[in-house]
Write a protein that holds these residues in place. Structure first.
Motif, PDB file in Angstrom:
ATOM      1  N   THR A   9       0.825  -1.209   0.000  1.00 39.98           N
ATOM      2  CA  THR A   9       0.000   0.000   0.000  1.00 39.98           C
ATOM      3  C   THR A   9       0.859   1.258   0.000  1.00 39.98           C
ATOM      4  O   THR A   9       0.595   2.213  -0.746  1.00 39.98           O
ATOM      5  CB  THR A   9      -0.934   0.000   1.221  1.00 39.98           C
ATOM      6  OG1 THR A   9      -1.782  -1.150   1.177  1.00 39.98           O
ATOM      7  CG2 THR A   9      -1.793   1.253   1.261  1.00 39.98           C
ATOM      8  N   ILE A  10       1.905   1.267   0.823  1.00 41.46           N
ATOM      9  CA  ILE A  10       2.815   2.410   0.865  1.00 41.46           C
ATOM     10  C   ILE A  10       3.502   2.591  -0.488  1.00 41.46           C
ATOM     11  O   ILE A  10       3.695   3.711  -0.967  1.00 41.46           O
ATOM     12  CB  ILE A  10       3.861   2.229   1.981  1.00 41.46           C
ATOM     13  CG1 ILE A  10       3.196   2.199   3.357  1.00 41.46           C
ATOM     14  CG2 ILE A  10       4.916   3.322   1.927  1.00 41.46           C
ATOM     15  CD1 ILE A  10       2.390   3.426   3.699  1.00 41.46           C
ATOM     16  N   ALA A  11       3.867   1.477  -1.138  1.00 44.63           N
ATOM     17  CA  ALA A  11       4.561   1.548  -2.428  1.00 44.63           C
ATOM     18  C   ALA A  11       3.664   2.112  -3.521  1.00 44.63           C
ATOM     19  O   ALA A  11       4.162   2.586  -4.549  1.00 44.63           O
ATOM     20  CB  ALA A  11       5.068   0.165  -2.827  1.00 44.63           C
ATOM     21  N   MET A  12       2.347   2.055  -3.333  1.00 46.27           N
ATOM     22  CA  MET A  12       1.403   2.583  -4.321  1.00 46.27           C
ATOM     23  C   MET A  12       1.128   4.072  -4.139  1.00 46.27           C
ATOM     24  O   MET A  12       0.354   4.650  -4.901  1.00 46.27           O
ATOM     25  CB  MET A  12       0.073   1.818  -4.229  1.00 46.27           C
ATOM     26  CG  MET A  12       0.128   0.374  -4.669  1.00 46.27           C
ATOM     27  SD  MET A  12       0.548   0.196  -6.435  1.00 46.27           S
ATOM     28  CE  MET A  12       2.298  -0.252  -6.309  1.00 46.27           C
ATOM     29  N   ASP A  13       1.726   4.690  -3.150  1.00 45.75           N
ATOM     30  CA  ASP A  13       1.484   6.112  -2.872  1.00 45.75           C
ATOM     31  C   ASP A  13       1.862   6.952  -4.090  1.00 45.75           C
ATOM     32  O   ASP A  13       3.021   6.930  -4.524  1.00 45.75           O
ATOM     33  CB  ASP A  13       2.321   6.536  -1.664  1.00 45.75           C
ATOM     34  CG  ASP A  13       2.012   7.964  -1.223  1.00 45.75           C
ATOM     35  OD1 ASP A  13       1.373   8.713  -1.997  1.00 45.75           O
ATOM     36  OD2 ASP A  13       2.413   8.328  -0.105  1.00 45.75           O
ATOM     37  N   PRO A  14       0.906   7.683  -4.677  1.00 46.44           N
ATOM     38  CA  PRO A  14       1.217   8.486  -5.867  1.00 46.44           C
ATOM     39  C   PRO A  14       2.182   9.628  -5.573  1.00 46.44           C
ATOM     40  O   PRO A  14       2.728  10.233  -6.497  1.00 46.44           O
ATOM     41  CB  PRO A  14      -0.152   9.014  -6.308  1.00 46.44           C
ATOM     42  CG  PRO A  14      -0.988   9.012  -5.061  1.00 46.44           C
ATOM     43  CD  PRO A  14      -0.514   7.815  -4.276  1.00 46.44           C
ATOM     44  N   GLY A  15       2.405   9.931  -4.300  1.00 43.41           N
ATOM     45  CA  GLY A  15       3.300  11.021  -3.946  1.00 43.41           C
ATOM     46  C   GLY A  15       4.770  10.644  -3.933  1.00 43.41           C
ATOM     47  O   GLY A  15       5.634  11.503  -3.749  1.00 43.41           O
ATOM     48  N   LEU A  16       5.085   9.363  -4.146  1.00 42.26           N
ATOM     49  CA  LEU A  16       6.486   8.949  -4.152  1.00 42.26           C
ATOM     50  C   LEU A  16       7.219   9.553  -5.343  1.00 42.26           C
ATOM     51  O   LEU A  16       6.680   9.635  -6.445  1.00 42.26           O
ATOM     52  CB  LEU A  16       6.591   7.425  -4.226  1.00 42.26           C
ATOM     53  CG  LEU A  16       6.095   6.619  -3.021  1.00 42.26           C
ATOM     54  CD1 LEU A  16       6.264   5.130  -3.290  1.00 42.26           C
ATOM     55  CD2 LEU A  16       6.833   7.023  -1.755  1.00 42.26           C
ATOM     56  N   LYS A  17       8.454   9.969  -5.104  1.00 42.87           N
ATOM     57  CA  LYS A  17       9.247  10.574  -6.177  1.00 42.87           C
ATOM     58  C   LYS A  17       9.674   9.542  -7.210  1.00 42.87           C
ATOM     59  O   LYS A  17       9.809   9.845  -8.391  1.00 42.87           O
ATOM     60  CB  LYS A  17      10.483  11.259  -5.586  1.00 42.87           C
ATOM     61  CG  LYS A  17      10.163  12.464  -4.711  1.00 42.87           C
ATOM     62  CD  LYS A  17      11.441  13.063  -4.136  1.00 42.87           C
ATOM     63  CE  LYS A  17      11.124  14.259  -3.239  1.00 42.87           C
ATOM     64  NZ  LYS A  17      12.362  14.817  -2.624  1.00 42.87           N
ATOM     65  N   HIS A  18       9.913   8.314  -6.762  1.00 45.02           N
ATOM     66  CA  HIS A  18      10.385   7.267  -7.662  1.00 45.02           C
ATOM     67  C   HIS A  18       9.530   6.027  -7.465  1.00 45.02           C
ATOM     68  O   HIS A  18       9.219   5.645  -6.333  1.00 45.02           O
ATOM     69  CB  HIS A  18      11.853   6.933  -7.392  1.00 45.02           C
ATOM     70  CG  HIS A  18      12.766   8.123  -7.425  1.00 45.02           C
ATOM     71  ND1 HIS A  18      13.113   8.753  -8.598  1.00 45.02           N
ATOM     72  CD2 HIS A  18      13.386   8.801  -6.427  1.00 45.02           C
ATOM     73  CE1 HIS A  18      13.917   9.777  -8.318  1.00 45.02           C
ATOM     74  NE2 HIS A  18      14.094   9.824  -7.010  1.00 45.02           N
ATOM     75  N   SER A  19       9.154   5.400  -8.569  1.00 42.79           N
ATOM     76  CA  SER A  19       8.375   4.172  -8.468  1.00 42.79           C
ATOM     77  C   SER A  19       9.271   3.026  -7.996  1.00 42.79           C
ATOM     78  O   SER A  19      10.485   3.049  -8.198  1.00 42.79           O
ATOM     79  CB  SER A  19       7.748   3.834  -9.821  1.00 42.79           C
ATOM     80  OG  SER A  19       8.757   3.626 -10.798  1.00 42.79           O
ATOM     81  N   MET A 119      -2.329   2.437 -10.581  1.00 43.30           N
ATOM     82  CA  MET A 119      -3.001   1.878  -9.419  1.00 43.30           C
ATOM     83  C   MET A 119      -2.850   2.829  -8.240  1.00 43.30           C
ATOM     84  O   MET A 119      -1.814   3.463  -8.077  1.00 43.30           O
ATOM     85  CB  MET A 119      -2.393   0.525  -9.054  1.00 43.30           C
ATOM     86  CG  MET A 119      -2.550  -0.545 -10.109  1.00 43.30           C
ATOM     87  SD  MET A 119      -4.264  -0.894 -10.483  1.00 43.30           S
ATOM     88  CE  MET A 119      -4.876  -1.367  -8.867  1.00 43.30           C
ATOM     89  N   GLU A 120      -3.896   2.923  -7.448  1.00 37.61           N
ATOM     90  CA  GLU A 120      -3.852   3.779  -6.267  1.00 37.61           C
ATOM     91  C   GLU A 120      -4.658   3.132  -5.155  1.00 37.61           C
ATOM     92  O   GLU A 120      -5.713   2.543  -5.397  1.00 37.61           O
ATOM     93  CB  GLU A 120      -4.405   5.157  -6.597  1.00 37.61           C
ATOM     94  CG  GLU A 120      -4.262   6.161  -5.466  1.00 37.61           C
ATOM     95  CD  GLU A 120      -4.669   7.561  -5.890  1.00 37.61           C
ATOM     96  OE1 GLU A 120      -5.474   8.180  -5.166  1.00 37.61           O
ATOM     97  OE2 GLU A 120      -4.191   8.029  -6.942  1.00 37.61           O
ATOM     98  N   ALA A 121      -4.140   3.237  -3.919  1.00 48.04           N
ATOM     99  CA  ALA A 121      -4.857   2.681  -2.777  1.00 48.04           C
ATOM    100  C   ALA A 121      -6.120   3.487  -2.516  1.00 48.04           C
ATOM    101  O   ALA A 121      -6.102   4.717  -2.566  1.00 48.04           O
ATOM    102  CB  ALA A 121      -3.961   2.687  -1.545  1.00 48.04           C
ATOM    103  N   THR A 122      -7.216   2.800  -2.263  1.00 51.55           N
ATOM    104  CA  THR A 122      -8.462   3.473  -1.939  1.00 51.55           C
ATOM    105  C   THR A 122      -8.465   3.880  -0.470  1.00 51.55           C
ATOM    106  O   THR A 122      -7.693   3.354   0.342  1.00 51.55           O
ATOM    107  CB  THR A 122      -9.667   2.555  -2.230  1.00 51.55           C
ATOM    108  OG1 THR A 122      -9.475   1.317  -1.534  1.00 51.55           O
ATOM    109  CG2 THR A 122      -9.782   2.263  -3.711  1.00 51.55           C
TER     110      THR A 122
END
Length: 207
Positions: A9-19, A119-122
């Motif tokens: 879930t944390i890895a899906m955060d759209p705010g991350l600078k790098h995938s 993909m994004e966490a709901t």
């Protein structure tokens, strides 16, 4: 949710600078599963080997698969071997499971309705619990996230894997360290293939 689902879930955060790479994440998810099995008393760590305890039946389906997949005969499986075996395509399995549970949704980036899909966490209680663990820098989640590069957004004085003082459980420390080594090994393989591919392309291109 489990540590592995929280990490995904944390890895899906759209705010991350790098995938996060799927291979790196899959290794870390396998490590997270193993840590949760240690916490549940389903396994112990002897040196670098996984010693199973009494057969467990976790409520979580993917954790149940992990428990069922343990090697129950001596000399038992090495942690590194477990990570590579269990981790194969594991990020895809978690994506499918979280989608099925309604924890993930497909969204399109940008304002255009036909833009690229991601993909994004709901916004669910499970997602909020994962976010709370991340905000509190819960040591295991923070260390596994750091291993796969999800720590660049934090300030320099906050702890990451490299300066983590260690965990109360020596087995957990061992698992996190081996996950780190496996991710580094995977990166070395990527770099070697990149160099080989570049050399091959230059060979065909000629002087």
């Amino acid at each position: 949710m489990t540590t592995a689902k929280d990490l995904f879930t944390i890895a899906m955060d759209p705010g991350l600078k790098h995938s996060v790479g799927q291979g790196d994440l899959s290794l870390a998810l396998a490590g997270a599963e193993l840590i949760d099995l240690i916490g549940a008393g389903a396994v112990a760590v002897d040196g670098d080997r996984i010693v199973p305890g009494e057969p467990a039946a976790p409520d979580d389906r993917l954790m149940g698969e992990a428990a069922e997949g343990l090697t129950r005969q001596a000399p038992y499986e090495r942690i590194e071997d477990w990570l590579w075996r269990r981790g194969r395509d594991l990020s895809a399995a978690y994506q499918a499971a979280l989608e099925e549970d309604g924890e993930l949704t497909h969204k399109r980036s940008g304002r255009l309705s036909f833009g690229p899909e991601r993909m994004e966490a709901t916004d669910t209680p499970a997602r909020r619990r994962a976010a709370d663990r991340w905000e509190e820098q819960e040591p295991v989640l923070a260390a596994l996230a750091s291993v796969v590069g999800i720590d660049g957004e934090r300030s320099g004085d906050e702890p990451g894997f490299d300066d983590e003082p260690g965990f109360d459980d020596e087995a957990v420390t061992t698992v996190v360290a081996i996950v780190h080594d496996a991710v580094m090994e995977l990166e070395a393989v990527r770099q070697r293939r990149s160099i080989e591919n570049a050399a091959f392309a230059n060979l065909w291109r000629g002087p």
